[in-house]
Design a protein around this motif. Structure first.
Motif, PDB file in Angstrom:
ATOM      1  N   VAL A 180      -1.765  -0.869  -1.349  1.00 53.43           N
ATOM      2  CA  VAL A 180      -1.045  -2.124  -1.534  1.00 53.43           C
ATOM      3  C   VAL A 180      -0.240  -2.421  -0.274  1.00 53.43           C
ATOM      4  O   VAL A 180       0.618  -1.631   0.130  1.00 53.43           O
ATOM      5  CB  VAL A 180      -0.109  -2.079  -2.763  1.00 53.43           C
ATOM      6  N   TYR A 181      -0.560  -3.557   0.334  1.00 58.22           N
ATOM      7  CA  TYR A 181       0.131  -4.025   1.529  1.00 58.22           C
ATOM      8  C   TYR A 181       1.019  -5.215   1.168  1.00 58.22           C
ATOM      9  O   TYR A 181       0.823  -5.858   0.140  1.00 58.22           O
ATOM     10  CB  TYR A 181      -0.869  -4.490   2.587  1.00 58.22           C
ATOM     11  N   GLU A 182       1.954  -5.503   2.057  1.00 58.09           N
ATOM     12  CA  GLU A 182       2.740  -6.717   1.915  1.00 58.09           C
ATOM     13  C   GLU A 182       2.543  -7.577   3.150  1.00 58.09           C
ATOM     14  O   GLU A 182       2.219  -7.075   4.229  1.00 58.09           O
ATOM     15  CB  GLU A 182       4.227  -6.401   1.706  1.00 58.09           C
ATOM     16  N   ALA A 210      -3.922 -17.034   6.308  1.00 57.74           N
ATOM     17  CA  ALA A 210      -4.534 -16.625   7.574  1.00 57.74           C
ATOM     18  C   ALA A 210      -5.332 -15.333   7.399  1.00 57.74           C
ATOM     19  O   ALA A 210      -6.442 -15.199   7.930  1.00 57.74           O
ATOM     20  CB  ALA A 210      -3.461 -16.458   8.656  1.00 57.74           C
ATOM     21  N   LEU A 211      -4.777 -14.390   6.647  1.00 57.65           N
ATOM     22  CA  LEU A 211      -5.499 -13.140   6.387  1.00 57.65           C
ATOM     23  C   LEU A 211      -6.769 -13.425   5.595  1.00 57.65           C
ATOM     24  O   LEU A 211      -7.843 -12.906   5.930  1.00 57.65           O
ATOM     25  CB  LEU A 211      -4.605 -12.155   5.639  1.00 57.65           C
ATOM     26  N   ALA A 212      -6.685 -14.251   4.577  1.00 54.06           N
ATOM     27  CA  ALA A 212      -7.871 -14.584   3.777  1.00 54.06           C
ATOM     28  C   ALA A 212      -8.944 -15.230   4.648  1.00 54.06           C
ATOM     29  O   ALA A 212     -10.134 -14.918   4.508  1.00 54.06           O
ATOM     30  CB  ALA A 212      -7.479 -15.505   2.622  1.00 54.06           C
ATOM     31  N   ASN A 213      -8.532 -16.082   5.560  1.00 54.70           N
ATOM     32  CA  ASN A 213      -9.496 -16.708   6.480  1.00 54.70           C
ATOM     33  C   ASN A 213     -10.156 -15.671   7.385  1.00 54.70           C
ATOM     34  O   ASN A 213     -11.367 -15.733   7.622  1.00 54.70           O
ATOM     35  CB  ASN A 213      -8.820 -17.796   7.309  1.00 54.70           C
ATOM     36  N   ARG A 214      -9.358 -14.717   7.895  1.00 49.78           N
ATOM     37  CA  ARG A 214      -9.931 -13.645   8.729  1.00 49.78           C
ATOM     38  C   ARG A 214     -10.921 -12.802   7.928  1.00 49.78           C
ATOM     39  O   ARG A 214     -11.993 -12.435   8.436  1.00 49.78           O
ATOM     40  CB  ARG A 214      -8.832 -12.746   9.304  1.00 49.78           C
ATOM     41  N   TYR A 226     -14.134  -1.072  -0.773  1.00 50.09           N
ATOM     42  CA  TYR A 226     -14.686  -0.785   0.563  1.00 50.09           C
ATOM     43  C   TYR A 226     -14.209   0.605   0.992  1.00 50.09           C
ATOM     44  O   TYR A 226     -13.203   1.101   0.493  1.00 50.09           O
ATOM     45  CB  TYR A 226     -14.148  -1.773   1.608  1.00 50.09           C
ATOM     46  N   ARG A 227     -14.882   1.153   1.966  1.00 47.50           N
ATOM     47  CA  ARG A 227     -14.373   2.360   2.636  1.00 47.50           C
ATOM     48  C   ARG A 227     -13.431   1.872   3.735  1.00 47.50           C
ATOM     49  O   ARG A 227     -13.677   0.847   4.366  1.00 47.50           O
ATOM     50  CB  ARG A 227     -15.514   3.175   3.193  1.00 47.50           C
ATOM     51  N   LYS A 228     -12.328   2.585   3.939  1.00 46.35           N
ATOM     52  CA  LYS A 228     -11.318   2.134   4.900  1.00 46.35           C
ATOM     53  C   LYS A 228     -11.920   1.921   6.286  1.00 46.35           C
ATOM     54  O   LYS A 228     -11.546   0.983   6.993  1.00 46.35           O
ATOM     55  CB  LYS A 228     -10.150   3.124   4.974  1.00 46.35           C
ATOM     56  N   SER A 229     -12.862   2.747   6.669  1.00 49.86           N
ATOM     57  CA  SER A 229     -13.484   2.599   7.988  1.00 49.86           C
ATOM     58  C   SER A 229     -14.226   1.274   8.123  1.00 49.86           C
ATOM     59  O   SER A 229     -14.430   0.792   9.234  1.00 49.86           O
ATOM     60  CB  SER A 229     -14.434   3.767   8.253  1.00 49.86           C
ATOM     61  N   GLU A 230     -14.603   0.647   7.012  1.00 47.23           N
ATOM     62  CA  GLU A 230     -15.310  -0.636   7.045  1.00 47.23           C
ATOM     63  C   GLU A 230     -14.362  -1.812   7.246  1.00 47.23           C
ATOM     64  O   GLU A 230     -14.763  -2.832   7.799  1.00 47.23           O
ATOM     65  CB  GLU A 230     -16.068  -0.865   5.734  1.00 47.23           C
ATOM     66  N   VAL A 231     -13.123  -1.697   6.769  1.00 47.97           N
ATOM     67  CA  VAL A 231     -12.238  -2.862   6.744  1.00 47.97           C
ATOM     68  C   VAL A 231     -10.832  -2.601   7.266  1.00 47.97           C
ATOM     69  O   VAL A 231     -10.024  -3.525   7.344  1.00 47.97           O
ATOM     70  CB  VAL A 231     -12.122  -3.453   5.315  1.00 47.97           C
ATOM     71  N   GLY A 232     -10.510  -1.377   7.616  1.00 45.38           N
ATOM     72  CA  GLY A 232      -9.143  -1.009   7.982  1.00 45.38           C
ATOM     73  C   GLY A 232      -8.537  -1.872   9.069  1.00 45.38           C
ATOM     74  O   GLY A 232      -7.352  -2.213   9.018  1.00 45.38           O
ATOM     75  N   ASP A 233      -9.326  -2.273  10.059  1.00 47.44           N
ATOM     76  CA  ASP A 233      -8.795  -3.086  11.157  1.00 47.44           C
ATOM     77  C   ASP A 233      -8.308  -4.454  10.669  1.00 47.44           C
ATOM     78  O   ASP A 233      -7.397  -5.026  11.253  1.00 47.44           O
ATOM     79  CB  ASP A 233      -9.850  -3.282  12.256  1.00 47.44           C
ATOM     80  N   ALA A 234      -8.887  -4.960   9.605  1.00 44.06           N
ATOM     81  CA  ALA A 234      -8.490  -6.276   9.094  1.00 44.06           C
ATOM     82  C   ALA A 234      -7.059  -6.270   8.561  1.00 44.06           C
ATOM     83  O   ALA A 234      -6.414  -7.308   8.498  1.00 44.06           O
ATOM     84  CB  ALA A 234      -9.451  -6.710   7.989  1.00 44.06           C
ATOM     85  N   PHE A 235      -6.545  -5.081   8.212  1.00 44.78           N
ATOM     86  CA  PHE A 235      -5.211  -4.974   7.618  1.00 44.78           C
ATOM     87  C   PHE A 235      -4.197  -4.323   8.543  1.00 44.78           C
ATOM     88  O   PHE A 235      -3.093  -4.003   8.109  1.00 44.78           O
ATOM     89  CB  PHE A 235      -5.298  -4.202   6.301  1.00 44.78           C
ATOM     90  N   LYS A 295      -2.224  -5.452  10.731  1.00 48.71           N
ATOM     91  CA  LYS A 295      -0.956  -6.168  10.893  1.00 48.71           C
ATOM     92  C   LYS A 295      -0.129  -6.196   9.608  1.00 48.71           C
ATOM     93  O   LYS A 295       0.968  -6.726   9.587  1.00 48.71           O
ATOM     94  CB  LYS A 295      -1.202  -7.595  11.381  1.00 48.71           C
ATOM     95  N   CYS A 296      -0.667  -5.629   8.544  1.00 50.96           N
ATOM     96  CA  CYS A 296       0.039  -5.592   7.255  1.00 50.96           C
ATOM     97  C   CYS A 296       0.751  -4.246   7.108  1.00 50.96           C
ATOM     98  O   CYS A 296       0.189  -3.206   7.426  1.00 50.96           O
ATOM     99  CB  CYS A 296      -0.945  -5.740   6.094  1.00 50.96           C
ATOM    100  N   GLY A 297       1.970  -4.291   6.607  1.00 51.02           N
ATOM    101  CA  GLY A 297       2.680  -3.062   6.305  1.00 51.02           C
ATOM    102  C   GLY A 297       2.443  -2.673   4.850  1.00 51.02           C
ATOM    103  O   GLY A 297       2.103  -3.520   4.014  1.00 51.02           O
ATOM    104  N   LEU A 298       2.632  -1.395   4.549  1.00 51.06           N
ATOM    105  CA  LEU A 298       2.520  -0.970   3.169  1.00 51.06           C
ATOM    106  C   LEU A 298       3.626  -1.619   2.338  1.00 51.06           C
ATOM    107  O   LEU A 298       4.740  -1.795   2.817  1.00 51.06           O
ATOM    108  CB  LEU A 298       2.629   0.556   3.064  1.00 51.06           C
ATOM    109  N   PHE A 299       3.300  -1.980   1.105  1.00 45.78           N
ATOM    110  CA  PHE A 299       4.297  -2.571   0.212  1.00 45.78           C
ATOM    111  C   PHE A 299       5.381  -1.532  -0.052  1.00 45.78           C
ATOM    112  O   PHE A 299       5.107  -0.385  -0.355  1.00 45.78           O
ATOM    113  CB  PHE A 299       3.640  -2.999  -1.107  1.00 45.78           C
TER     114      PHE A 299
END
Length: 130
Positions: free
Chosen positions: A72-74, A83-87, A114-123, A125-129
């Protein structure tokens, strides 16, 4: 003579994970209770799992409920969530946005598993909640 150390024969498989993003300003600016914000993330997860229910990764994730992983990110506010949804859309990362009714406010999003290695870069800029 020392005992031989057995080689690891099976690679460790990275777990499937659902990535959830909620807006921090719902708490800080709009004074929503934390429980209500958590519920928004839950709504987004339910929507994403249902929307992507036929995907093999979702079926695999749901078949082992005892070992589900979620992160869970914030994010700061609605414009950053959009903007994140668009990315994610540009990167072809399946997800669902949640719009709370009757307020008609975008509150959160969640990916399909997803596996984190597939999508981790997309998040990144997000910090953990917190």
């Amino acid at each position: 003579m020392a005992a031989a150390v057995p080689a690891v024969s099976a690679a460790v498989v990275e777990p499937l994970t659902v990535f959830i993003v909620v807006r921090r300003d719902l708490i800080k600016t709009l004074n929503w209770p934390i429980g209500s914000v958590i519920a928004q993330g839950c709504h987004a997860v339910s929507a994403s799992l249902w929307k992507h229910r036929d995907h093999a990764a979702t079926q695999e994730y749901m078949s082992d409920m005892a070992h589900m992983h979620k992160v869970v990110y914030e994010i700061k506010n609605e414009s950053q969530l959009v903007a994140l949804a668009n990315r994610l859309t540009e990167q072809q990362i399946d997800h669902a946005l949640w719009r709370e009714q009757p307020e008609d406010i975008l509150t959160s999003l969640a990916t399909r598993p997803y596996r984190k290695s597939e999508v981790g870069d997309a998040f990144k800029k997000c910090g953990l909640f917190r």
